[in-house]
Design an enzyme around this catalytic site. Structure first.
Site, short mmCIF file in Angstrom:
data_model
loop_
_atom_site.label_atom_id
_atom_site.label_comp_id
_atom_site.label_asym_id
_atom_site.label_seq_id
_atom_site.Cartn_x
_atom_site.Cartn_y
_atom_site.Cartn_z
N ASP A 78 0.80 -1.22 0.00
CA ASP A 78 0.00 0.00 0.00
C ASP A 78 0.84 1.28 0.00
O ASP A 78 0.40 2.32 0.45
CB ASP A 78 -0.96 0.01 1.21
CG ASP A 78 -2.15 0.96 0.96
OD1 ASP A 78 -2.53 1.12 -0.21
OD2 ASP A 78 -2.65 1.54 1.94
N LYS A 100 2.96 1.31 -5.30
CA LYS A 100 3.80 0.80 -6.39
C LYS A 100 2.99 0.65 -7.68
O LYS A 100 3.38 1.13 -8.74
CB LYS A 100 4.42 -0.56 -5.98
CG LYS A 100 5.38 -0.46 -4.82
CD LYS A 100 6.05 -1.79 -4.50
CE LYS A 100 5.07 -2.83 -4.00
NZ LYS A 100 4.43 -2.44 -2.72
N THR A 101 1.88 -0.06 -7.58
CA THR A 101 1.06 -0.31 -8.77
C THR A 101 0.46 0.98 -9.32
O THR A 101 0.42 1.19 -10.55
CB THR A 101 -0.07 -1.31 -8.43
OG1 THR A 101 0.52 -2.51 -7.92
CG2 THR A 101 -0.90 -1.63 -9.65
N HIS A 128 3.00 -7.20 0.13
CA HIS A 128 2.57 -7.88 1.36
C HIS A 128 3.57 -8.97 1.72
O HIS A 128 4.08 -9.69 0.85
CB HIS A 128 1.18 -8.50 1.15
CG HIS A 128 0.49 -8.86 2.43
ND1 HIS A 128 0.86 -9.96 3.18
CD2 HIS A 128 -0.56 -8.28 3.09
CE1 HIS A 128 0.09 -10.04 4.25
NE2 HIS A 128 -0.78 -9.04 4.22
#
Length: 634
Positions: free
Chosen positions: A12, A15-16, A62
């Site tokens: 969170d 990055k994406t 994660h």
């Protein structure tokens, strides 16, 4: 230039979202990723920066999906370490950073995301946090770019920084064979099986036959795509999609590797040098069960520490042998990561020194460490590495393919290195084998000593049979090396081979006066008898000498003056040679060179009592060949 850029960072931290802002591509492709709003598996995107074609690998942040992150991180040239401005450095930031450092990544940038969510003072605190993390590492002097993926602030600066960092990325080495670690396999209707990955070395062409490792199964390249476009050839450093023929996509999984047939082999034992993280909870110990991440593969393994204390303390490094529970494809010089078995935590990383070693015993640790030190020192030097591996192979030698699966080098590179060592006098070519020059000299000395010992033990022998010589002195040596040793000694006029018997060139039979008199008598009697000699026992009885019968028969066989045709008869060699010459002289006068027993009796002037043993002897030595009730004169 083709550059693979990977993301790294805590969950969170954006990055994406950042990759989508830079490229327009949402790398979250799985329904579960869309539903949960987190990255679970690897995602991919492209960006054209003019001089550089960028392939992005977006990894999950994660902690549960670090193994997926590792599958993507292994092939990157440049990392974007992403830290959210509203949280700063977090646990997965540190683990991802450690992984990148342990994987030997040398280039990168730090991107502080969510700039729009904090004030300048908090942004400065994050920069200090990042500087502390990167101190002493490859990111110590890297640019730190603050961006907002929401409003686009800082993205142009980031693109420029990526382009400048890409200029610092070195050209991928071109000495290695084709190696394509697979990170994804799926099916496309109308095309069949498609696998994707980053081409680590070599090239792949449309129509190539490749080998799927570790299964060692042949497949064919039906088609290729790079950056979403069809291509006839893919080169090292590109993200590639390969359409495979001859295999179902369910038979291909992440962690497998494509290579040219026969150039690489799967292994379950690896020698390596490892660094244990300073914050690892405990030392790395022998017999410890760990998870090894190599390329896109994950495998369980037992550690054998090759150090005096049988452990490597946190913050230190040392040598280990990894004994894997399943075969993997590894290459000399390749980096890898070690994580604990359970719970899964990154504790160490290292570099492959020897991907195909023998299993080591604990009591040999000192010698093994010395060998691995030499191998490590020779890394990058083709000539030195080749010389070391050839010498380490000992008297068994090594073939070019054996060097290739050990080093991962192209055949031409290996041949050049061998040629340089041959020119320097360090290596010898023995048929298809290569061995150290001093090892070859030791084998030559062994051969001479073995032949000399045979002469001493059996002074009447004309030489030692080649097969017996090999069995006595060269049992563990490949036949090609044995032949090369004997051939070289013949060229040096130290050995002579005749009728498959090997003797010293300086050797001559030494007969006692009684033995010489006995042979002289027998030879005269046999020459007088011609092709109708008496039986052996009658010959020995007529000699009237003191030599025991067993020794006398051995003496007759050893000198070569007489020929034993059967259990009953011996002939003077001169008589046999005259008859052989007569057979060859008259051969063309017989239809199809065929002669029957009556004709042979007439030609030789002998009775059937002698004709049959003589013909059977000629069959054995290849002068005639049986054809029904007749013989062909060869």
């Amino acid at each position: 230039m083709h550059i693979i850029v990977g993301t790294a960072g805590h969950i969170d931290h954006g990055k994406t979202t950042l990759i989508k802002a830079l490229t327009g591509t949402d790398t979250d492709r799985l329904p579960e990723e869309k539903k949960r709003g987190i990255t679970i598996d690897l995602g991919f995107a492209e960006l054209d920066l003019g001089d550089h074609s960028i392939g992005f690998v977006d990894v999950p942040g994660h902690e549960r999906f670090v193994k997926n992150m590792l599958a993507g991180a292994s092939g990157i040239d440049l990392v974007l370490l992403i830290v959210a401005a509203d949280e700063g450095v977090m646990p997965q930031t540190r683990e991802h950073f450690d992984i990148c450092r342990l994987l030997g990544i040398q280039n990168g940038l730090v991107v502080v995301t969510k700039k729009d969510m904090v004030d300048e003072e908090l942004l400065d605190l994050v920069r200090l946090d990042v500087a502390e993390l990167a101190e002493g590492s490859f990111l110590e002097d890297a640019p730190v770019i603050a961006v907002s993926s929401t409003d686009g602030e800082g993205l142009d600066e980031l693109r420029e920084a990526i382009a400048m960092a890409a200029n610092l990325v070195g050209v991928r080495r071109d000495d290695q064979v084709t190696r394509f670690p697979i990170d994804r396999s799926f099916v496309i209707k109308g095309f069949g099986t498609v696998v994707t990955g980053t081409l680590a070395s070599g090239e792949i062409r449309e129509g190539d036959e490749l080998e799927l490792l570790p299964d060692q199964r042949k497949v064919r390249v039906r088609g290729l795509q790079t950056h979403g476009k069809p291509t006839a050839i893919a080169v090292a450093g590109q993200r590639v999609a390969v359409n495979l023929a001859g295999i179902d996509h369910t038979e291909v999984v992440r962690g497998m590797t494509l290579s040219k047939p026969g150039t690489l082999e799967p292994t379950r034992v690896i020698d390596a040098h490892v660094e244990v993280l300073k914050d690892a909870p405990k030392p790395l110990r022998s017999r410890q069960r760990v998870r090894i991440h190599i390329g896109t593969a994950e495998a369980l393994a037992r550690v054998q520490v090759i150090e005096e204390e049988a452990e490597i303390l946190p913050g230190t490094s040392g040598y280990v042998q990894l004994r894997l529970e399943v075969p993997v494809t590894a290459m000399m010089g390749e980096h890898f990561i070690i994580r604990t078995y359970s719970p899964q935590t990154t504790i160490a990383g290292g570099i492959m020194i020897d991907p195909m070693p023998p299993k080591h015993r604990a009591r040999d640790s000192a010698a093994v460490r010395g060998s691995l030190e030499n191998l490590r020192a020779a890394a990058g030097d083709h000539r030195a590495m080749t010389a070391f591996l050839v010498e380490a192979a000992g008297e068994r030698g090594v073939e070019i393919n054996g060097l290739q699966v050990r080093t991962g080098w192209k055949t031409g590179v290996i041949r050049e290195a061998l040629a340089a060592n041959v020119a320097a006098g360090a290596v010898i070519a023995a048929e298809a084998f290569w061995l150290a020059a001093r090892t070859f000299e030791d084998l030559k000395l062994r051969a001479v000593e073995a032949v000399e010992a045979h002469h001493t033990t059996d002074r009447l022998s004309k030489g030692i049979p080649r097969d017996l010589l090999r069995d006595k002195a060269f049992r563990k040596v490949p036949p090609g090396i044995f032949r090369a040793v004997i051939a070289e000694l013949e060229r040096e006029n130290k050995l002579i081979t005749a009728q498959d018997l090997v003797k010293l060139a300086s050797y001559s039979q030494q007969l006692s006066p009684a033995e010489a008199a006995f042979l002289n008598h027998v030879e005269k009697e046999l020459l007088a008898a011609g092709l109708s000699p008496p039986k052996i026992d009658e010959v020995l009885a007529s000699a009237d000498q003191a030599i025991p019968a067993a020794q006398a028969k051995k003496l007759l066989a050893a000198t070569g003056v007489m020929v034993r045709v059967s259990d009953e008869f011996i002939f003077a060699r001169a008589s046999i040679d005259d008859l052989t010459g007569l057979l060859h002289e008259r051969a063309e006068s017989f239809p199809n060179r065929l002669i029957d027993v009556p004709t042979f009796k007439e030609l030789a002037g002998v009775s059937r009592k002698y004709a049959i043993p003589l013909l059977e002897y000629f069959d054995r030595v290849g002068i005639t060949k049986r054809a029904g009730d007749k013989r062909i004169i060869v």
